[in-house]
Scaffold this motif. Structure first.
Motif, mmCIF file in Angstrom:
data_model
loop_
_atom_site.group_PDB
_atom_site.id
_atom_site.type_symbol
_atom_site.label_atom_id
_atom_site.label_comp_id
_atom_site.label_asym_id
_atom_site.label_seq_id
_atom_site.Cartn_x
_atom_site.Cartn_y
_atom_site.Cartn_z
ATOM 1 N N ILE A 159 -16.782 -3.601 5.365
ATOM 2 C CA ILE A 159 -16.005 -3.836 6.505
ATOM 3 C C ILE A 159 -16.002 -3.285 7.713
ATOM 4 O O ILE A 159 -15.157 -2.141 7.634
ATOM 5 C CB ILE A 159 -14.669 -4.739 5.897
ATOM 6 C CG1 ILE A 159 -14.778 -5.583 4.563
ATOM 7 C CG2 ILE A 159 -13.846 -5.329 6.935
ATOM 8 C CD1 ILE A 159 -13.453 -5.932 4.089
ATOM 9 N N ASP A 160 -16.439 -3.998 8.689
ATOM 10 C CA ASP A 160 -16.274 -3.413 10.224
ATOM 11 C C ASP A 160 -14.806 -3.877 10.529
ATOM 12 O O ASP A 160 -14.940 -4.912 11.346
ATOM 13 C CB ASP A 160 -17.413 -3.583 10.998
ATOM 14 C CG ASP A 160 -17.457 -2.711 12.197
ATOM 15 O OD1 ASP A 160 -16.333 -2.310 12.584
ATOM 16 O OD2 ASP A 160 -18.367 -2.679 12.817
ATOM 17 N N THR A 161 -13.851 -3.204 10.221
ATOM 18 C CA THR A 161 -12.392 -3.721 10.823
ATOM 19 C C THR A 161 -12.501 -3.741 12.441
ATOM 20 O O THR A 161 -11.882 -4.502 13.058
ATOM 21 C CB THR A 161 -11.452 -2.775 10.246
ATOM 22 O OG1 THR A 161 -11.533 -2.637 8.951
ATOM 23 C CG2 THR A 161 -10.073 -3.406 10.609
ATOM 24 N N GLN A 162 -12.971 -2.755 13.148
ATOM 25 C CA GLN A 162 -13.102 -2.934 14.388
ATOM 26 C C GLN A 162 -13.543 -3.981 15.212
ATOM 27 O O GLN A 162 -13.464 -4.541 16.155
ATOM 28 C CB GLN A 162 -13.530 -1.388 15.120
ATOM 29 C CG GLN A 162 -12.628 -0.275 14.778
ATOM 30 C CD GLN A 162 -11.225 -0.570 15.515
ATOM 31 O OE1 GLN A 162 -10.964 -0.980 16.688
ATOM 32 N NE2 GLN A 162 -10.233 -0.004 14.872
ATOM 33 N N ALA A 163 -14.842 -4.334 14.419
ATOM 34 C CA ALA A 163 -15.389 -5.539 14.945
ATOM 35 C C ALA A 163 -14.639 -6.730 14.703
ATOM 36 O O ALA A 163 -14.722 -7.555 15.578
ATOM 37 C CB ALA A 163 -16.983 -5.665 14.277
ATOM 38 N N LEU A 164 -14.040 -6.804 13.572
ATOM 39 C CA LEU A 164 -12.954 -7.884 13.507
ATOM 40 C C LEU A 164 -12.146 -8.012 14.653
ATOM 41 O O LEU A 164 -11.739 -9.085 15.168
ATOM 42 C CB LEU A 164 -12.478 -7.911 12.223
ATOM 43 C CG LEU A 164 -13.121 -8.152 10.713
ATOM 44 C CD1 LEU A 164 -12.364 -7.825 9.675
ATOM 45 C CD2 LEU A 164 -13.803 -9.582 10.852
ATOM 46 N N LYS A 165 -11.510 -6.883 15.038
ATOM 47 C CA LYS A 165 -10.493 -6.864 16.189
ATOM 48 C C LYS A 165 -11.169 -7.363 17.287
ATOM 49 O O LYS A 165 -10.631 -7.966 18.109
ATOM 50 C CB LYS A 165 -9.990 -5.342 16.129
ATOM 51 C CG LYS A 165 -9.056 -5.309 17.326
ATOM 52 C CD LYS A 165 -8.395 -3.905 17.530
ATOM 53 C CE LYS A 165 -7.258 -3.836 18.475
ATOM 54 N NZ LYS A 165 -6.515 -2.608 18.682
ATOM 55 N N THR A 166 -12.561 -6.663 17.674
ATOM 56 C CA THR A 166 -12.903 -6.894 18.985
ATOM 57 C C THR A 166 -13.726 -8.227 19.070
ATOM 58 O O THR A 166 -13.469 -9.090 20.128
ATOM 59 C CB THR A 166 -13.875 -5.938 19.391
ATOM 60 O OG1 THR A 166 -14.883 -5.783 18.563
ATOM 61 C CG2 THR A 166 -12.986 -4.649 19.697
ATOM 62 N N VAL B 46 -13.782 -11.107 16.642
ATOM 63 C CA VAL B 46 -13.239 -12.173 16.147
ATOM 64 C C VAL B 46 -11.936 -12.459 16.628
ATOM 65 O O VAL B 46 -11.421 -13.515 16.935
ATOM 66 C CB VAL B 46 -13.234 -12.125 14.560
ATOM 67 C CG1 VAL B 46 -12.610 -13.366 13.826
ATOM 68 C CG2 VAL B 46 -14.696 -12.065 13.764
ATOM 69 N N MET B 47 -10.918 -11.299 16.507
ATOM 70 C CA MET B 47 -9.666 -11.459 17.032
ATOM 71 C C MET B 47 -9.226 -11.163 18.494
ATOM 72 O O MET B 47 -8.452 -11.463 19.027
ATOM 73 C CB MET B 47 -8.613 -10.433 16.140
ATOM 74 C CG MET B 47 -8.554 -10.759 14.702
ATOM 75 S SD MET B 47 -7.924 -12.587 14.219
ATOM 76 C CE MET B 47 -6.325 -12.121 14.691
ATOM 77 N N ARG B 48 -10.365 -10.820 19.241
ATOM 78 C CA ARG B 48 -10.519 -10.746 20.646
ATOM 79 C C ARG B 48 -9.332 -9.661 21.013
ATOM 80 O O ARG B 48 -8.564 -9.914 22.039
ATOM 81 C CB ARG B 48 -10.316 -11.913 21.545
ATOM 82 C CG ARG B 48 -11.328 -13.396 20.997
ATOM 83 C CD ARG B 48 -12.543 -12.469 21.619
ATOM 84 N NE ARG B 48 -13.835 -13.629 21.032
ATOM 85 C CZ ARG B 48 -14.440 -14.264 21.967
ATOM 86 N NH1 ARG B 48 -13.985 -14.351 23.150
ATOM 87 N NH2 ARG B 48 -15.358 -15.140 21.503
ATOM 88 N N GLY B 49 -9.076 -8.761 20.150
ATOM 89 C CA GLY B 49 -8.189 -7.774 20.438
ATOM 90 C C GLY B 49 -6.782 -7.805 20.205
ATOM 91 O O GLY B 49 -5.955 -7.015 19.911
ATOM 92 N N LEU B 50 -6.385 -9.106 19.632
ATOM 93 C CA LEU B 50 -5.308 -9.544 19.193
ATOM 94 C C LEU B 50 -4.900 -9.410 17.706
ATOM 95 O O LEU B 50 -4.631 -10.299 16.756
ATOM 96 C CB LEU B 50 -4.779 -11.114 19.524
ATOM 97 C CG LEU B 50 -5.001 -11.315 20.984
ATOM 98 C CD1 LEU B 50 -4.617 -12.924 21.199
ATOM 99 C CD2 LEU B 50 -3.816 -10.542 21.644
ATOM 100 N N SER B 51 -5.212 -7.830 17.243
ATOM 101 C CA SER B 51 -4.894 -7.528 15.914
ATOM 102 C C SER B 51 -4.808 -6.175 15.827
ATOM 103 O O SER B 51 -4.972 -5.581 16.724
ATOM 104 C CB SER B 51 -5.882 -8.042 14.916
ATOM 105 O OG SER B 51 -7.171 -7.258 15.180
ATOM 106 N N ILE B 52 -3.876 -5.770 14.925
ATOM 107 C CA ILE B 52 -3.537 -4.109 14.565
ATOM 108 C C ILE B 52 -4.239 -3.795 13.314
ATOM 109 O O ILE B 52 -3.551 -4.335 12.459
ATOM 110 C CB ILE B 52 -2.084 -3.980 14.865
ATOM 111 C CG1 ILE B 52 -1.598 -4.348 15.950
ATOM 112 C CG2 ILE B 52 -1.961 -2.452 14.649
ATOM 113 C CD1 ILE B 52 -0.162 -4.347 15.925
ATOM 114 N N PRO B 53 -5.516 -3.443 13.216
ATOM 115 C CA PRO B 53 -6.172 -2.839 12.053
ATOM 116 C C PRO B 53 -5.195 -1.914 11.150
ATOM 117 O O PRO B 53 -4.617 -1.196 11.799
ATOM 118 C CB PRO B 53 -7.281 -2.224 12.399
ATOM 119 C CG PRO B 53 -7.878 -2.748 13.646
ATOM 120 C CD PRO B 53 -6.505 -2.884 14.338
ATOM 121 N N THR B 54 -5.277 -2.137 9.845
ATOM 122 C CA THR B 54 -4.460 -1.189 8.920
ATOM 123 C C THR B 54 -5.037 -1.022 7.745
ATOM 124 O O THR B 54 -5.909 -1.952 7.118
ATOM 125 C CB THR B 54 -3.046 -2.024 8.786
ATOM 126 O OG1 THR B 54 -2.182 -1.056 8.095
ATOM 127 C CG2 THR B 54 -3.101 -3.305 8.121
#
Length: 535
Positions: A317-324, A326-334
């Protein structure tokens, strides 16, 4: 010194002026129209512990204690409480509170409500059991006896909405609706509480309307700070349609604007974006109980019982790709499976995730006996969390790079939750939030093994780790703060090391309103209508 009483005619005139003032306020009240992509799953306040459902029900029903604008627990239907011994709590109830049908609120309703919840299939059952055995001392005093000391008793009792015993008995609603069985009950379609709004109509999946309760006790104490007289809630599944309705003036507020539009919406002078992080963890879970998965190409085995498979899924899982993307920056990976790690006291060093490495994921799958990968179904809601369906589609693509063939089964929340809570899933996307930052409110309902007490009710993967359960049970009754924090840290370490779930991120929640509409944005993502002002 004696008390001085006003003459009867002056007292009568004062009451008349108060009523006139209240009537004037109501006469000038506004209509508030709002929408989200989903709808409450039930109007029975004990049927399902789910955010939007609780939000709609909180307009009608109230708790003994409630969280204020700063998320501090404050007196509500209970005015004060005391803890005379480790296993005893006494709550003193507010007097002169009436249900919407005019009947008085008393200790009988509190005892009934907590006992009613103990028969629920939702995770409310856990909170009712942990609150202890309720006993009426008099009409306005209730005693709770707990099986063991409860360091978070006040937060625990605040989870339970209070219903009218007489109303439930009259309408054959003495037990909660079973949403997993898609049961139809009177309390699922009707509502009657002590709260600031009265239900006026309900068309599930379409529209729900309320009007202001002129006899709400909170108005007399200045707790009604807004001006909303009538409320119209609409489910509008399509994001573009929601936004068009807001721009045209059909709506005043949208709880879940499309995240990709938020930068542009911030520049629109006719709109107001309210935003902040939400105390909610979005994570992945897997069936770790069955010997053979329900929805998989693998027969006679359950790959998800193998830690190496679960770790492989995490590393793919590329968590940073999900953030940028899919979530357009509106998430805090954890990497921590809690809604609010800092508030839960966890050290920053525990914020860790295995590196994104599809090649390592392939090697782990081969070691586990799946060199060619395997297929399974990922079940997700499509109208509950921010971009939930898009997250699942993106995950399927990422896992494909590790050789996995993943089918995404996305369902509306009304179908998703009953299916998942029946454990009719192999892999799933889940979210969990809590008003209290205390870790026990995630550890016990979500990460504990399932039990008759209600613990683990939201452990949809149905795994069981004896060491973890013992730690969680000990944490729940430990009164020494330092020892308790050490137990929490060890429990979370077990979840991480065993990859019992895969944490993804915490959401950053944007709300959107017409310019001039005032709301109070809280990290629990709950819109409280008595604080709303409409121009």
């Amino acid at each position: 010194m004696g008390l001085h009483r006003a003459p009867p005619e002056i007292a009568m005139r004062a009451r008349f002026l108060l009523c006139l003032c209240l009537a004037s306020c109501l006469a000038h009240g506004a209509n508030f129209r709002w929408a989200t992509q989903g709808d409450a799953t039930s109007l029975d306040p004990h049927a399902q512990n789910e955010n939007l459902t609780n939000q709609i029900n909180s307009m009608v029903y109230e708790q003994l204690l409630q969280y204020d604008k700063e998320m501090k627990l404050v007196p509500w239907l209970a005015t004060s409480w005391e803890n005379p011994s480790p296993d005893k709590w006494i709550f003193h109830l507010r007097r002169d509170v009436k249900f919407h049908d005019g009947t008085p609120f008393t200790a009988d309703d509190v005892v009934f409500s907590f006992e009613r919840v103990k028969g629920a299939v939702s995770s409310f059952k856990l909170y009712a059991n942990d609150s202890g055995t309720p006993r009426k001392i008099d009409d306005y005093t209730v005693e709770f006896t707990t099986a063991a000391p409860n360091p978070v008793e006040t937060s625990t009792v605040s989870a339970i909405f209070i219903m009218s015993r007489a109303w439930c008995e009259k309408n054959n609603a003495v037990r909660p609706q079973d949403v997993t069985a898609k049961e139809e009950t009177f309390s699922a379609r009707n509502a009657m509480g002590t709260g600031p709004y009265i239900l006026t109509s309900r068309e599930a999946g379409v529209r729900t309307t309320h009007r202001r309760n002129p006899d709400w006790w909170g108005s007399k104490e200045g707790r009604f700070e807004g001006n909303v007289d009538t409320v119209e809630y609409r489910q509008i599944t399509n994001a573009a349609t929601r936004m068009a309705a807001l721009k045209s003036g059909e709506l005043d507020f949208v709880l879940d604007p499309p995240v990709q539009d938020v930068p542009r919406l911030r520049e629109d002078a006719t709109l107001k974006v309210w935003e902040g992080f939400e105390t909610r963890i979005i994570f992945l879970g897997f069936d770790q109980a069955r010997d053979e998965l329900l929805y998989s190409s693998v027969k006679g085995r359950n790959p998800f019982k193998d830690r190496r498979v679960r770790l492989a899924l995490w590393q793919a899982i590329d968590t940073q790709a999900l953030k940028t993307q899919v979530m357009r920056g509106l998430s805090i990976p954890t990497g921590i499976p809690l809604p609010d790690p800092a508030g839960s006291g966890l050290p920053a060093s525990m914020e860790k995730r295995p590196p994104y490495d599809p090649a390592a994921a392939k090697r782990l799958l081969a070691e586990a006996g799946y060199p060619a990968g395997f297929g399974f179904t990922l079940t997700c809601p499509n109208n509950r969390y921010i971009n939930d369906e898009k997250i699942c589609i993106a995950l399927a693509g990422m896992w494909a790079r590790a050789g996995l063939d993943v089918k995404v089964d996305s369902l509306p929340r009304a179908q998703f939750f009953p299916k998942a809570l029946k454990l009719d899933v192999s892999a799933f996307l889940w979210g969990w939030g809590s008003d209290s930052p205390d870790a026990i409110f995630t550890l016990k309902p979500v990460l504990h093994g399932r039990s008759a007490s209600g613990a683990g009710n939201n452990n949809v993967g149905d795994y069981r780790n004896a060491d973890l359960d013992r730690l969680i049970d000990a944490t729940a009754t430990e009164m020494d703060a330092k020892k308790r924090q050490e137990m929490v840290n060890r429990a979370i370490a077990i979840v991480q090391d065993e990859v019992l779930v895969i944490p993804l991120h915490r959401q950053v929640i944007p709300w959107l309103a017409r310019a001039g509409v005032s709301v109070v944005h809280r990290p629990n993502n709950m819109l409280y209508l008595p604080w709303v002002k409409v121009p």
